[in-house]
Design an enzyme around this catalytic site. Structure first.
Site, PDB file in Angstrom:
ATOM      1  N   ASN A  66      55.390  21.550  19.021  1.00 16.89           N
ATOM      2  CA  ASN A  66      55.807  20.785  20.201  1.00 16.89           C
ATOM      3  C   ASN A  66      56.073  19.337  19.844  1.00 16.89           C
ATOM      4  OD1 ASN A  66      54.036  18.654  21.813  1.00 16.89           O
ATOM      5  ND2 ASN A  66      52.600  19.979  20.693  1.00 16.89           N
ATOM      6  N   LEU A  70      54.621  12.547  24.660  1.00 15.73           N
ATOM      7  CA  LEU A  70      53.653  11.843  25.509  1.00 15.73           C
ATOM      8  C   LEU A  70      54.243  11.353  26.844  1.00 15.73           C
ATOM      9  CD1 LEU A  70      51.727   9.825  22.763  1.00 15.73           C
ATOM     10  CD2 LEU A  70      50.749  11.621  24.204  1.00 15.73           C
ATOM     11  N   CYS A 125      48.475   9.138  18.055  1.00 11.61           N
ATOM     12  CA  CYS A 125      49.891   8.945  18.415  1.00 11.61           C
ATOM     13  C   CYS A 125      50.441   7.701  17.707  1.00 11.61           C
ATOM     14  CB  CYS A 125      50.052   8.818  19.923  1.00 11.61           C
ATOM     15  SG  CYS A 125      49.196   7.427  20.646  1.00 11.61           S
ATOM     16  N   LYS A 160      39.621  10.831  19.399  1.00 10.56           N
ATOM     17  CA  LYS A 160      40.327  12.055  18.993  1.00 10.56           C
ATOM     18  C   LYS A 160      41.140  11.796  17.728  1.00 10.56           C
ATOM     19  CE  LYS A 160      43.237  15.818  20.454  1.00 10.56           C
ATOM     20  NZ  LYS A 160      43.842  16.486  21.589  1.00 10.56           N
ATOM     21  N   THR A 188      47.350  17.849  16.954  1.00  8.61           N
ATOM     22  CA  THR A 188      48.275  18.792  16.305  1.00  8.61           C
ATOM     23  C   THR A 188      48.480  18.436  14.822  1.00  8.61           C
ATOM     24  OG1 THR A 188      50.095  17.465  17.154  1.00  8.61           O
ATOM     25  CG2 THR A 188      49.568  19.479  18.361  1.00  8.61           C
ATOM     26  N   GLY A 239      41.385  23.273  17.761  1.00  8.72           N
ATOM     27  CA  GLY A 239      42.519  23.620  16.904  1.00  8.72           C
ATOM     28  C   GLY A 239      42.510  25.107  16.591  1.00  8.72           C
TER      29      GLY A 239
HETATM   30  C1  LIG Z   1      52.279  21.005  24.679  1.00  8.27           C
HETATM   31  C2  LIG Z   1      51.149  20.194  24.112  1.00  8.27           C
HETATM   32  C3  LIG Z   1      50.885  18.928  24.619  1.00  8.27           C
HETATM   33  C4  LIG Z   1      49.839  18.144  24.106  1.00  8.27           C
HETATM   34  N1  LIG Z   1      49.577  16.913  24.638  1.00  8.27           N
HETATM   35  C5  LIG Z   1      48.528  16.187  24.173  1.00  8.27           C
HETATM   36  C6  LIG Z   1      48.190  14.923  24.758  1.00  8.27           C
HETATM   37  O1  LIG Z   1      48.807  14.452  25.736  1.00  8.27           O
HETATM   38  N2  LIG Z   1      47.136  14.230  24.216  1.00  8.27           N
HETATM   39  C7  LIG Z   1      46.389  14.710  23.169  1.00  8.27           C
HETATM   40  O2  LIG Z   1      45.447  14.053  22.741  1.00  8.27           O
HETATM   41  N3  LIG Z   1      46.682  15.917  22.615  1.00  8.27           N
HETATM   42  C8  LIG Z   1      47.719  16.655  23.090  1.00  8.27           C
HETATM   43  N4  LIG Z   1      47.985  17.880  22.536  1.00  8.27           N
HETATM   44  C9  LIG Z   1      47.152  18.382  21.422  1.00  8.27           C
HETATM   45  C10 LIG Z   1      46.057  19.331  21.928  1.00  8.27           C
HETATM   46  O3  LIG Z   1      45.173  18.649  22.810  1.00  8.27           O
HETATM   47  C11 LIG Z   1      45.235  19.891  20.731  1.00  8.27           C
HETATM   48  O4  LIG Z   1      44.633  18.822  20.040  1.00  8.27           O
HETATM   49  C12 LIG Z   1      46.093  20.693  19.752  1.00  8.27           C
HETATM   50  O5  LIG Z   1      47.076  21.454  20.442  1.00  8.27           O
HETATM   51  C13 LIG Z   1      45.249  21.646  18.893  1.00  8.27           C
HETATM   52  O6  LIG Z   1      44.555  22.563  19.701  1.00  8.27           O
HETATM   53  P1  LIG Z   1      45.085  24.080  19.993  1.00  8.27           P
HETATM   54  O7  LIG Z   1      45.410  24.673  18.665  1.00  8.27           O
HETATM   55  O8  LIG Z   1      43.943  24.756  20.701  1.00  8.27           O
HETATM   56  O9  LIG Z   1      46.290  23.946  20.858  1.00  8.27           O
HETATM   57  C14 LIG Z   1      49.033  18.670  23.049  1.00  8.27           C
HETATM   58  C15 LIG Z   1      49.300  19.953  22.545  1.00  8.27           C
HETATM   59  C16 LIG Z   1      50.335  20.723  23.059  1.00  8.27           C
HETATM   60  C17 LIG Z   1      50.574  22.104  22.492  1.00  8.27           C
END
Ligand SMILES: Cc1cc2nc3c(=O)[nH]c(=O)nc-3n(C[C@H](O)[C@H](O)[C@H](O)COP(=O)(O)O)c2cc1C
Length: 298
Positions: A66, A70, A125, A160, A188, A239
């Site tokens: 993705n 933000l 970010c 984070k 991510t 993650g």
């Molecule tokens: C569509 C999408 C939007 C995200 N937006 C944010 C965000 O606004 N702030 C943030 O700290 N992490 C954001 N993340 C990261 C997730 O919070 C998480 O750290 C990351 O996806 C890993 O976890 P997962 O494998 O369970 O998805 C986003 C992830 C995805 C897939």
């Protein structure tokens, strides 16, 4: 499976990750009702921002890529959300970001006045002041953001972190020294890229994007393992967690709480109830408690 975290009692150790379900108070409430112990809001920024053009998210089967960019209404334009969230009966983490230390402070000061249970700083970010560098890849800039935000808020601070850091344990240690109350890892992984061979072009409009979901779990587990060795403050392990077995693996690496993001898309919004049940069953079958398995892999 109730658990204490930084002075609050949560009904279970599962956390909704920031960003995957947005900031509507109705959705956040529903996630809590569907079994989530702690609900994280999407990162809130200093100014209104549209995010990137579509396509912004793609399912790769083994996870997702993705680059949503933000999107945020800006901290001053969330009156309805804050109005409803102030009356909530469940714990929330407000996630914030900024392009400079001053922006982080401005957003933190305002968000803290809305009384979330915790504030998470998204130092994963890009930092515009340093030409696209990420605060969280460097111990000094991570420390500076934590120190600056900590002064502005009166709730516990969660930092984070990004897996892009060379030594994530060192970053976590810098955050702990600066006053962070907990660490959340990981954001991510990447950035990565997917090219459509027919159009011969990258598929995402932003071209590059962060990876999430099952394929990043081994990296996330390794990061949590390294952070657990480096700090004494609690860790939210995040993650690639999709099942109870994945959550147990995170706890064995050293996590106190376990975050779920992309897997909400794979197993539905009631994934929190499902994963809690799977964890309970495993622990019962092995005659073990959460305390027995925490950091067991060390
Ligand atoms: C569509 C999408 C939007 C995200 N937006 C944010 C965000 O606004 N702030 C943030 O700290 N992490 C954001 N993340 C990261 C997730 O919070 C998480 O750290 C990351 O996806 C890993 O976890 P997962 O494998 O369970 O998805 C986003 C992830 C995805 C897939």
């Amino acid at each position: 499976m109730a658990i204490k975290f930084l002075g609050k009692t949560l009904k279970n150790p599962l956390v909704l990750a920031s960003g995957v379900l947005g900031n509507s108070s109705a959705i956040l409430k529903r996630v809590h009702e569907q079994g989530c112990g702690l609900v994280t809001m999407k990162s809130i920024g200093p100014e209104p921002r549209d995010g990137h053009k579509n396509p912004t998210v793609m399912d790769l089967g083994s996870g997702m890529i993705n680059a949503v960019g933000l999107p945020t209404p800006g901290y001053l334009n969330m009156k309805n959300e804050w109005h409803d969230l102030e009356k909530r009966n469940f714990p929330i983490v407000a996630s914030i970001y900024g392009g400079s230390i001053e922006e982080f402070q401005k957003v933190a000061r305002f968000v803290s006045s809305k009384k979330p249970d915790f504030i998470e700083i998204n130092i994963s970010c890009p930092n515009s002041e340093k030409h696209g560098m990420i605060f969280g890849v460097n111990p000094e800039s991570s420390r500076d953001v934590v120190l600056a935000v900590k002064k502005e808020i009166n709730v516990p601070l969660i930092a984070k972190l990004t897996p892009q850091a060379l030594d994530i344990g060192e970053i976590a240690r810098a955050c702990e020294k600066a006053g962070a109350d907990a660490i959340c890892a990981i954001n991510t992984l990447g950035p990565g890229m997917v090219i459509d061979i027919e159009s011969q072009m990258p598929i995402l409009s932003f071209k590059k994007g962060g990876l999430s979901g099952p394929m990043i779990k081994p990296v996330a587990v390794r990061c949590v393992y390294d952070i657990y060795k480096a700090v004494d403050i609690p860790i939210i392990g995040l993650g690639g967690v999709t099942t109870g077995a994945d959550a147990i693996e995170m706890i064995m690496a050293g996590a106190s709480l376990v975050g779920i993001g992309s897997a909400v898309n794979y197993r539905g919004i009631d994934i929190f109830t499902k994963v809690t049940k799977e964890m309970d069953t495993w622990l019962l079958e092995h005659d073990l408690s959460m305390e027995d398995i925490k950091g067991a892999a060390h």
